[in-house]
Scaffold this motif. Structure first.
Motif, short mmCIF file in Angstrom:
data_model
loop_
_atom_site.label_atom_id
_atom_site.label_comp_id
_atom_site.label_asym_id
_atom_site.label_seq_id
_atom_site.Cartn_x
_atom_site.Cartn_y
_atom_site.Cartn_z
N GLU A 262 0.83 -1.21 0.00
CA GLU A 262 0.00 0.00 0.00
C GLU A 262 0.86 1.25 0.00
N TRP B 228 2.02 1.81 -3.54
CA TRP B 228 0.92 2.35 -4.34
C TRP B 228 0.63 3.80 -3.97
N LEU B 229 0.75 4.14 -2.69
CA LEU B 229 0.52 5.51 -2.24
C LEU B 229 1.53 6.46 -2.88
N SER C 247 0.53 7.30 -6.35
CA SER C 247 -0.77 7.95 -6.54
C SER C 247 -0.60 9.42 -6.84
N ASP C 248 -1.46 9.90 -7.73
CA ASP C 248 -1.35 11.32 -8.06
C ASP C 248 -2.65 12.10 -7.84
N TRP D 103 -5.92 12.73 -4.90
CA TRP D 103 -6.24 12.59 -3.48
C TRP D 103 -7.09 11.35 -3.19
N GLU D 104 -8.04 11.07 -4.05
CA GLU D 104 -8.93 9.93 -3.81
C GLU D 104 -8.14 8.62 -3.72
N GLU D 105 -7.16 8.46 -4.62
CA GLU D 105 -6.32 7.27 -4.57
C GLU D 105 -5.46 7.25 -3.31
N GLU D 106 -4.88 8.39 -2.98
CA GLU D 106 -4.06 8.48 -1.77
C GLU D 106 -4.88 8.11 -0.54
N HIS E 281 -5.50 4.36 -0.21
CA HIS E 281 -4.34 3.62 0.29
C HIS E 281 -4.09 3.91 1.77
#
Length: 67
Positions: free
Chosen positions: A27, A30-31, A34-35, A37-40, A43
């Protein structure tokens, strides 16, 4: 509880803790990638849930070891 069952549970909890720690490491990777906020946030939430899971497993592991 007999010793065989106790040892099975100890190994089960220890293995699950190790797997959850590995998932947290994934995670984090993956964090970093991430580009948005929703993805960040997804994670970060996953890591928080995994940490809570590990804390619960450690409690169960300690309980079993004390039996």
């Amino acid at each position: 509880m007999n010793e065989m069952v106790k040892n099975w549970l100890i190994k089960l909890y220890e293995r699950e803790i190790e797997e959850a720690l590995g998932s947290i490491s994934n995670e984090r990777i993956w964090l970093i990638g991430s580009d948005v906020w929703e993805e960040e946030k997804m994670h970060l939430d996953n890591m928080a849930n995994l940490n809570e899971y590990i804390a619960t497993l450690k409690t169960l592991l300690n309980d079993i070891k004390e039996v």
